[in-house]
Scaffold this motif. Structure first.
Motif, mmCIF file in Angstrom:
data_model
loop_
_atom_site.group_PDB
_atom_site.id
_atom_site.type_symbol
_atom_site.label_atom_id
_atom_site.label_comp_id
_atom_site.label_asym_id
_atom_site.label_seq_id
_atom_site.Cartn_x
_atom_site.Cartn_y
_atom_site.Cartn_z
ATOM 1 N N ILE A 162 0.843 -1.200 0.000
ATOM 2 C CA ILE A 162 0.000 0.000 0.000
ATOM 3 C C ILE A 162 0.879 1.252 0.000
ATOM 4 O O ILE A 162 0.692 2.162 -0.818
ATOM 5 C CB ILE A 162 -0.949 0.004 1.217
ATOM 6 N N LYS A 163 1.845 1.278 0.887
ATOM 7 C CA LYS A 163 2.735 2.438 0.984
ATOM 8 C C LYS A 163 3.541 2.632 -0.295
ATOM 9 O O LYS A 163 3.723 3.759 -0.773
ATOM 10 C CB LYS A 163 3.672 2.261 2.176
ATOM 11 N N ALA A 164 4.024 1.524 -0.874
ATOM 12 C CA ALA A 164 4.833 1.610 -2.099
ATOM 13 C C ALA A 164 4.017 2.164 -3.260
ATOM 14 O O ALA A 164 4.487 3.040 -4.010
ATOM 15 C CB ALA A 164 5.394 0.231 -2.449
ATOM 16 N N SER A 165 2.786 1.673 -3.420
ATOM 17 C CA SER A 165 1.938 2.151 -4.503
ATOM 18 C C SER A 165 1.525 3.608 -4.280
ATOM 19 O O SER A 165 1.455 4.399 -5.233
ATOM 20 C CB SER A 165 0.699 1.266 -4.624
ATOM 21 N N GLU A 166 1.275 3.942 -3.032
ATOM 22 C CA GLU A 166 0.956 5.335 -2.703
ATOM 23 C C GLU A 166 2.137 6.248 -3.052
ATOM 24 O O GLU A 166 1.963 7.330 -3.628
ATOM 25 C CB GLU A 166 0.629 5.448 -1.210
ATOM 26 N N GLU A 167 3.346 5.784 -2.749
ATOM 27 C CA GLU A 167 4.546 6.595 -3.013
ATOM 28 C C GLU A 167 4.758 6.809 -4.511
ATOM 29 O O GLU A 167 5.061 7.935 -4.940
ATOM 30 C CB GLU A 167 5.777 5.922 -2.400
ATOM 31 N N ILE A 168 4.577 5.761 -5.305
ATOM 32 C CA ILE A 168 4.835 5.927 -6.741
ATOM 33 C C ILE A 168 3.723 6.738 -7.411
ATOM 34 O O ILE A 168 3.960 7.457 -8.388
ATOM 35 C CB ILE A 168 5.050 4.559 -7.431
ATOM 36 N N THR A 169 2.494 6.685 -6.865
ATOM 37 C CA THR A 169 1.415 7.538 -7.375
ATOM 38 C C THR A 169 1.673 8.991 -7.011
ATOM 39 O O THR A 169 1.490 9.898 -7.839
ATOM 40 C CB THR A 169 0.053 7.072 -6.828
ATOM 41 N N ASN A 170 2.116 9.235 -5.784
ATOM 42 C CA ASN A 170 2.482 10.591 -5.372
ATOM 43 C C ASN A 170 3.631 11.136 -6.212
ATOM 44 O O ASN A 170 3.705 12.334 -6.491
ATOM 45 C CB ASN A 170 2.869 10.614 -3.893
ATOM 46 N N TYR A 171 4.526 10.257 -6.617
ATOM 47 C CA TYR A 171 5.643 10.644 -7.493
ATOM 48 C C TYR A 171 5.097 11.251 -8.789
ATOM 49 O O TYR A 171 5.577 12.279 -9.268
ATOM 50 C CB TYR A 171 6.498 9.406 -7.769
ATOM 51 N N LEU A 172 4.077 10.617 -9.357
ATOM 52 C CA LEU A 172 3.451 11.133 -10.579
ATOM 53 C C LEU A 172 2.742 12.456 -10.321
ATOM 54 O O LEU A 172 2.826 13.394 -11.130
ATOM 55 C CB LEU A 172 2.456 10.107 -11.125
ATOM 56 N N VAL A 183 -3.953 0.143 -13.738
ATOM 57 C CA VAL A 183 -4.103 -1.193 -14.333
ATOM 58 C C VAL A 183 -3.585 -2.217 -13.333
ATOM 59 O O VAL A 183 -2.441 -2.112 -12.866
ATOM 60 C CB VAL A 183 -3.306 -1.319 -15.651
ATOM 61 N N GLY A 184 -4.424 -3.196 -12.977
ATOM 62 C CA GLY A 184 -3.981 -4.177 -11.979
ATOM 63 C C GLY A 184 -4.968 -5.300 -11.779
ATOM 64 O O GLY A 184 -5.542 -5.819 -12.735
ATOM 65 N N ALA A 185 -5.182 -5.661 -10.500
ATOM 66 C CA ALA A 185 -6.009 -6.821 -10.163
ATOM 67 C C ALA A 185 -7.409 -6.402 -9.748
ATOM 68 O O ALA A 185 -7.656 -5.245 -9.405
ATOM 69 C CB ALA A 185 -5.355 -7.609 -9.035
ATOM 70 N N LYS A 186 -8.318 -7.364 -9.760
ATOM 71 C CA LYS A 186 -9.692 -7.115 -9.327
ATOM 72 C C LYS A 186 -9.710 -6.686 -7.862
ATOM 73 O O LYS A 186 -8.977 -7.213 -7.042
ATOM 74 C CB LYS A 186 -10.531 -8.384 -9.498
ATOM 75 N N LYS A 187 -10.575 -5.740 -7.576
ATOM 76 C CA LYS A 187 -10.601 -5.173 -6.223
ATOM 77 C C LYS A 187 -10.993 -6.208 -5.171
ATOM 78 O O LYS A 187 -10.605 -6.093 -4.016
ATOM 79 C CB LYS A 187 -11.583 -3.997 -6.173
ATOM 80 N N LEU A 190 -7.858 -10.948 -2.742
ATOM 81 C CA LEU A 190 -7.236 -10.742 -1.429
ATOM 82 C C LEU A 190 -5.734 -11.004 -1.548
ATOM 83 O O LEU A 190 -5.228 -12.030 -1.109
ATOM 84 C CB LEU A 190 -7.872 -11.680 -0.393
ATOM 85 N N ASN A 191 -5.019 -10.066 -2.174
ATOM 86 C CA ASN A 191 -3.585 -10.277 -2.346
ATOM 87 C C ASN A 191 -2.861 -8.947 -2.479
ATOM 88 O O ASN A 191 -3.451 -7.867 -2.380
ATOM 89 C CB ASN A 191 -3.314 -11.166 -3.568
ATOM 90 N N ALA A 192 -1.551 -9.024 -2.710
ATOM 91 C CA ALA A 192 -0.712 -7.827 -2.768
ATOM 92 C C ALA A 192 -1.107 -6.910 -3.913
ATOM 93 O O ALA A 192 -0.972 -5.686 -3.825
ATOM 94 C CB ALA A 192 0.751 -8.232 -2.910
ATOM 95 N N TRP A 193 -1.603 -7.496 -5.003
ATOM 96 C CA TRP A 193 -1.964 -6.693 -6.167
ATOM 97 C C TRP A 193 -3.055 -5.689 -5.808
ATOM 98 O O TRP A 193 -3.060 -4.549 -6.290
ATOM 99 C CB TRP A 193 -2.441 -7.606 -7.297
ATOM 100 N N VAL A 194 -3.992 -6.108 -4.988
ATOM 101 C CA VAL A 194 -5.082 -5.216 -4.590
ATOM 102 C C VAL A 194 -4.577 -4.137 -3.632
ATOM 103 O O VAL A 194 -5.053 -3.003 -3.660
ATOM 104 C CB VAL A 194 -6.241 -6.019 -3.973
ATOM 105 N N ASP A 195 -3.606 -4.474 -2.800
ATOM 106 C CA ASP A 195 -3.001 -3.450 -1.937
ATOM 107 C C ASP A 195 -2.414 -2.316 -2.776
ATOM 108 O O ASP A 195 -2.391 -1.156 -2.358
ATOM 109 C CB ASP A 195 -1.907 -4.069 -1.058
ATOM 110 N N ARG A 196 -1.948 -2.649 -3.972
ATOM 111 C CA ARG A 196 -1.390 -1.614 -4.852
ATOM 112 C C ARG A 196 -2.492 -0.689 -5.365
ATOM 113 O O ARG A 196 -2.253 0.499 -5.578
ATOM 114 C CB ARG A 196 -0.617 -2.276 -6.000
ATOM 115 N N PHE A 197 -3.695 -1.215 -5.545
ATOM 116 C CA PHE A 197 -4.822 -0.348 -5.894
ATOM 117 C C PHE A 197 -5.178 0.554 -4.711
ATOM 118 O O PHE A 197 -5.454 1.742 -4.885
ATOM 119 C CB PHE A 197 -6.042 -1.172 -6.309
ATOM 120 N N ILE A 198 -5.164 -0.020 -3.522
ATOM 121 C CA ILE A 198 -5.509 0.753 -2.326
ATOM 122 C C ILE A 198 -4.543 1.926 -2.152
ATOM 123 O O ILE A 198 -4.943 3.056 -1.831
ATOM 124 C CB ILE A 198 -5.504 -0.148 -1.073
#
Length: 332
Positions: A162-172, A183-187, A190-198
């Motif tokens: 979650i923190k990593a995806s938040e950081e790279i989105t903030n970078y943009l 672009v990613g996994a279905k919401k 229950l896995n890491a891919w969804v944490d990246r959406f969060i």
């Protein structure tokens, strides 16, 4: 005729029981005797009967590794880290590839139980309740890699997705991007891919940016899904100036599709990935991404599992390793 444990005992000048203790790494054998036995084993080329040995010890010195996609650039490095540690402790490895299929995962878990593996390193495409119930029912020592169950019943090795995806989105966002697609996994997974959406969603919300459902694509995790995502965004007629991808493979598909449509990356659309696979550095333009310590994730998980198998306590059961944002040309 195959060499037997009796032949080894005769060659080493010891009893069959002593050879058995050496094979099972029981500490009561002194070093000189142990060396004689090991020398005899090497000289005669003796290989223990794994099945017979497991019936006696209830252990096969075998560990199952279950991955969702062995063709990905990410998972093989985890497997390599795990296997290198397993070799140090004389464990064998059985590798299973589930193709992101929940039913296949469940079937492989049953097969690994039938093969009498001592434990499993488990990289799941989805930690649905029935998967966790099956692991519990089969009574297999299991360590999760890349993701963890919500109740943290099973030991795990992850990064903070979650923190990593938040950081790279903030970078943009800090680069001036305001219409950011995902672009990613279905919401519901229950896995890491969804944490990246969060993490992506949180960054937009914290910066007062709108989450547009038309700019979210969650219909697969391979290169083609990234390619298809761009067609979906274009058909929506919604403007977008950046794309957050939950893997580097998805980012490759997105960039290829943008290029075919004459859109320049990163001038018109910035694209970021996740995992820092080899392709992220070799592709043009080189992909800005999150680097996961994949080899370390595998080696830490295997050490944890071997400790559990030897009834040794874990200093901590939920390991969260560091990640790094790698800046390259796809998101200037």
């Amino acid at each position: 005729m195959a060499t037997s444990i009796k032949d080894v005992a005769k060659e080493a000048g010891v009893s069959i029981a002593t050879v058995s203790r050496v094979l099972n790494d029981i500490d009561v054998v002194n070093e000189d005797t142990k060396k004689k036995v090991l020398d005899a084993i090497n000289k005669l080329g003796y290989r223990p009967n794994i099945v017979a040995r497991s019936l006696k010890t209830q252990r096969t010195k075998t560990i199952g590794i279950l991955v969702p996609d062995i063709s990905s650039g990410f998972y093989p490095e985890i497997v390599r880290g795990a296997e290198d540690v397993s070799n140090i402790y004389d464990y064998n490895v059985i590798l299973c590839n589930s193709d992101f299929d929940d039913e296949k995962e469940k079937e492989y878990l049953r097969v690994l139980r039938e093969k009498m593996v001592d434990g499993v390193i488990y990289m799941s495409s989805s930690l649905q309740p029935e998967i966790l119930d099956l692991i519990n029912e089969l009574n297999i020592k299991t360590v999760l890699v890349e993701t963890k169950d919500k109740e943290e019943r099973l030991p795990s090795v992850t990064i903070d997705n979650i923190k990593a995806s938040e950081e790279i989105t903030n970078y943009l966002i800090n680069k001036g991007r305001r219409k950011i697609a995902f672009v990613g996994a279905k919401k519901e997974s229950l896995n890491a891919w969804v944490d990246r959406f969060i993490g992506y969603e949180k960054a937009l919300k914290d910066n007062g940016l709108e989450l547009d459902e038309d700019l979210i694509f969650t219909k697969g995790l391979k290169v083609k899904s990234g390619y298809d995502a761009v067609e979906h965004f274009e058909n929506s007629k919604k403007p977008y100036d950046a794309v957050v991808c939950a893997s580097d493979e998805l980012a490759v598909g997105v960039i290829n599709a943008l290029r075919e449509r004459g859109k320049k990356v990163p001038e018109e659309v910035s694209v970021v990935g996740f995992n820092n696979n080899e392709i992220a550095e070799l592709f043009y333009p080189k992909i800005t991404t999150i680097k996961q310590p994949s080899y370390d994730m595998g080696s830490v998980a295997m050490r944890m599992l071997i400790k559990l198998l030897n009834k040794k306590g874990l200093e901590q059961s939920q390991f969260v390793l560091d990640y790094e944002l790698i800046e390259r040309e796809s998101a200037k």
